[in-house]
Design an enzyme around this catalytic site. Structure first.
Site, PDB file in Angstrom:
ATOM      1  N   ASP A  54       0.839  -1.089  -0.058  1.00 20.42           N
ATOM      2  CA  ASP A  54       0.089  -0.061   0.052  1.00 20.42           C
ATOM      3  C   ASP A  54       0.863   1.286  -0.058  1.00 20.42           C
ATOM      4  OD1 ASP A  54      -1.775   1.986   0.442  1.00 20.42           O
ATOM      5  OD2 ASP A  54      -2.427   1.517   2.359  1.00 20.42           O
ATOM      6  N   GLU A 132      32.678   8.340   1.042  1.00 20.11           N
ATOM      7  CA  GLU A 132      33.193   8.155   2.464  1.00 20.11           C
ATOM      8  C   GLU A 132      32.352   8.312   3.484  1.00 20.11           C
ATOM      9  OE1 GLU A 132      36.841  10.649   2.440  1.00 20.11           O
ATOM     10  OE2 GLU A 132      37.079  10.319   0.296  1.00 20.11           O
ATOM     11  N   GLU A 134      30.805   8.573   7.278  1.00 21.19           N
ATOM     12  CA  GLU A 134      31.169   8.774   8.656  1.00 21.19           C
ATOM     13  C   GLU A 134      30.085   8.342   9.505  1.00 21.19           C
ATOM     14  OE1 GLU A 134      34.742  11.845   7.926  1.00 21.19           O
ATOM     15  OE2 GLU A 134      32.728  12.482   8.908  1.00 21.19           O
ATOM     16  N   GLU A 189      37.723   8.331  13.301  1.00 19.68           N
ATOM     17  CA  GLU A 189      37.576   9.795  12.876  1.00 19.68           C
ATOM     18  C   GLU A 189      38.172  10.823  13.759  1.00 19.68           C
ATOM     19  OE1 GLU A 189      37.578  11.966  10.569  1.00 19.68           O
ATOM     20  OE2 GLU A 189      37.663  10.538   8.878  1.00 19.68           O
ATOM     21  N   GLU A 196      34.828   5.929  10.157  1.00 18.32           N
ATOM     22  CA  GLU A 196      34.809   6.002   8.879  1.00 18.32           C
ATOM     23  C   GLU A 196      35.191   4.493   8.234  1.00 18.32           C
ATOM     24  OE1 GLU A 196      36.940   7.921   5.013  1.00 18.32           O
ATOM     25  OE2 GLU A 196      36.136   9.510   6.564  1.00 18.32           O
ATOM     26  N   HIS A 245      31.385  12.223   2.008  1.00 15.11           N
ATOM     27  CA  HIS A 245      32.014  12.813   0.757  1.00 15.11           C
ATOM     28  C   HIS A 245      31.719  11.985  -0.308  1.00 15.11           C
ATOM     29  CE1 HIS A 245      35.282  15.024   3.498  1.00 15.11           C
ATOM     30  NE2 HIS A 245      34.136  15.261   3.725  1.00 15.11           N
ATOM     31  N   ARG A 317      41.833  20.987   1.806  1.00 16.10           N
ATOM     32  CA  ARG A 317      40.764  20.324   1.889  1.00 16.10           C
ATOM     33  C   ARG A 317      39.590  21.343   2.306  1.00 16.10           C
ATOM     34  NH1 ARG A 317      41.105  14.838   2.865  1.00 16.10           N
ATOM     35  NH2 ARG A 317      43.206  14.018   2.570  1.00 16.10           N
ATOM     36  N   GLU A 334      36.055  15.381  -5.661  1.00 18.11           N
ATOM     37  CA  GLU A 334      35.715  14.622  -4.469  1.00 18.11           C
ATOM     38  C   GLU A 334      34.477  16.017  -3.874  1.00 18.11           C
ATOM     39  OE1 GLU A 334      36.940  13.620  -0.056  1.00 18.11           O
ATOM     40  OE2 GLU A 334      38.250  14.833  -1.186  1.00 18.11           O
ATOM     41  N   ARG A 336      32.464  17.485  -1.051  1.00 20.09           N
ATOM     42  CA  ARG A 336      32.637  17.457   0.487  1.00 20.09           C
ATOM     43  C   ARG A 336      31.524  17.687   1.491  1.00 20.09           C
ATOM     44  NH1 ARG A 336      36.036  20.066   2.452  1.00 20.09           N
ATOM     45  NH2 ARG A 336      36.919  18.529   4.103  1.00 20.09           N
TER      46      ARG A 336
END
Length: 445
Positions: A54, A132, A134, A189, A196, A245, A317, A334, A336
């Protein structure tokens, strides 16, 4: 993972392995996994797409008068759970949701991603993704309810004995490997209790399936260790939040990395630059999808390594998009900003749609940022034309409302239901009085 199961393979394996129960899994619009569980006797019925449910009972699916939905299992996602009793094994198959007229249901997130992947294929590309992911492991109390106490005081990459979650993480990896995952890395981490586990990149649809499976397995194994695993983006004030990420690249239909071009400094192809241009241009538009909770925006704040500014770089980063140094077949971007509360099917559909728009319209990315964007003042940011990601979920929804490309990628049904859910959430949040407000204002005024 690359399985290629037929229906007969599944029948045979289920019989050989004493499978008693099969969970037919699908995902709702907000990224919550749903199950319709059947016994082995109903397996044939399931494999012939005859199991219905349903749809009106599922958040954001359909109204009562159009509620009959059918589950179409994807045979390649058949997997036996590595936990449970050997005599009564349980398995799962991930399903697409179809309407009673035999057409794919436009509110099924897996179908949404398939549609954008089809668009990529028509342009000559497939999408590969390595996530990635976490998460936090918290202690539970005597009733089994989660606390905010962590089981350790370890830091980034710490090893036992300080990292007491290490045993749980080891069991998670063992279980995931039994379910066909290729684990690339696993570590503690930055924050206490934070972990991670990264698994090998795969095509986008498989990766989205894997993220859903990963979250389920991590929660179940944590529970068996008396711990609670949470993918909430920012469970505790004053420590880093959890991100997801997304490492993404396009490949040509014959399997070559379409982002790699050894002939220039960055070794990025024109396709990669245009894709990046689209990712930057639509960043505000897809943020509601990649960061879909009120709590998501408690992570996207200065000082905790999470990106808050729309910029890209090859060597640090801090910006939204980083170009990792590994090239050749590993050339990738990447992204982030996403967090693990995102629906992976919709997050990949929205970001791929943004990148494809960049390629179609030859959108040039801005100049890369070489310095740390966290330490730039407002004047410098203004001068470089670097803007902020939306500051909260309501602002992010307003940006999504303005972005016709991302809305087109989601389709009207998903967009409208998603918007309704977010507005309801925002309305609830706006009325709530938090401890912070009481501490701040009760005596003051």
């Amino acid at each position: 993972m690359g399985k290629n199961y037929t229906k007969n393979d599944i029948r045979r394996i289920a019989k050989e392995e004493n499978v008693e129960f099969i969970h037919l899994q699908f995902t709702d619009i907000m990224g919550v996994m749903k199950n319709v569980s059947i016994t082995i006797e109903q397996l044939d019925k399931a494999l012939n797409n005859e199991i219905m449910f349903d749809g009106s009972s599922i958040d954001g699916f359909v109204r009562i008068e159009e509620s009959d939905m059918y589950l179409y299992p994807d045979p390649n996602t058949f997997e036996i759970f590595p936990w449970g009793s050997p005599n009564q094994k349980e398995a799962r198959i991930i399903c697409d949701v179809y309407k009673s007229d035999g057409k794919p249901f436009c509110g099924c997130p897996r179908n949404v991603l398939k549609n954008v992947l089809k668009e990529a294929e028509e342009m000559g590309f497939t999408m590969n993704v390595g996530p990635e992911c976490e998460f936090f492991l918290f202690n539970t109390n005597e009733k089994g309810e989660p606390s905010l106490d962590t089981h350790d005081n370890a830091a980034y990459f710490d090893l036992a004995p300080v990292d007491l979650g290490g045993n749980a993480r080891k069991d998670m990896i063992t279980a995931l490997k039994k379910m066909g995952f290729k684990i690339e890395a696993s570590h503690h981490e930055v924050a206490p209790g934070q972990h991670e586990i990264d698994f090998e990149y795969d095509n986008a649809l498989t990766t989205a399936d894997n993220i859903m499976t990963f979250k389920m397995a991590v929660r179940i194994i944590a529970q068996r260790h008396g711990l609670h695993a949470t993918f909430m983006p920012k469970p505790k004030f004053g420590i880093s939040g959890s991100g997801m990420h997304i490492n993404m690249s396009l490949a040509t239909l014959d399997g070559q990395n379409a982002f790699y071009d050894p002939s220039n400094d960055m070794q990025l192809s024109e396709t990669a630059y245009y894709y990046l241009g689209g990712i930057i241009k639509h960043a505000k538009g897809y943020t509601a999808i990649t960061n879909p909770t009120i709590n998501s925006y408690k992570r996207l704040v200065p000082g905790y390594e999470a990106p808050i500014l729309i910029a890209w770089s090859a060597n640090n980063r801090s910006p939204l998009v980083r170009v990792p140094s590994k090239k050749g077949n590993s050339t990738r971007l990447e992204l982030r900003s996403p967090d693990p509360s995102a629906n992976p099917y919709l997050a990949l559909a929205a970001t791929l749609k943004a990148g494809l728009d960049g390629i179609k319209n030859k959108i040039e990315p801005p100049t890369p940022v070489m310095s740390n964007v966290y330490i730039m003042d407002d004047e410098e940011l203004l001068e470089k034309g670097i803007e902020n990601l939306p500051l909260n979920l309501y602002d992010a929804l307003k940006e999504l409302e303005k972005d016709a490309v991302i809305k087109d990628g989601l389709g009207d049904h998903v967009y409208n239901r998603f918007r309704d859910a977010v507005l309801l959430e925002w309305s609830e949040y706006s009325k709530f009085i938090s401890q912070w407000e009481l501490d701040r204002y009760l005596r003051k005024f």
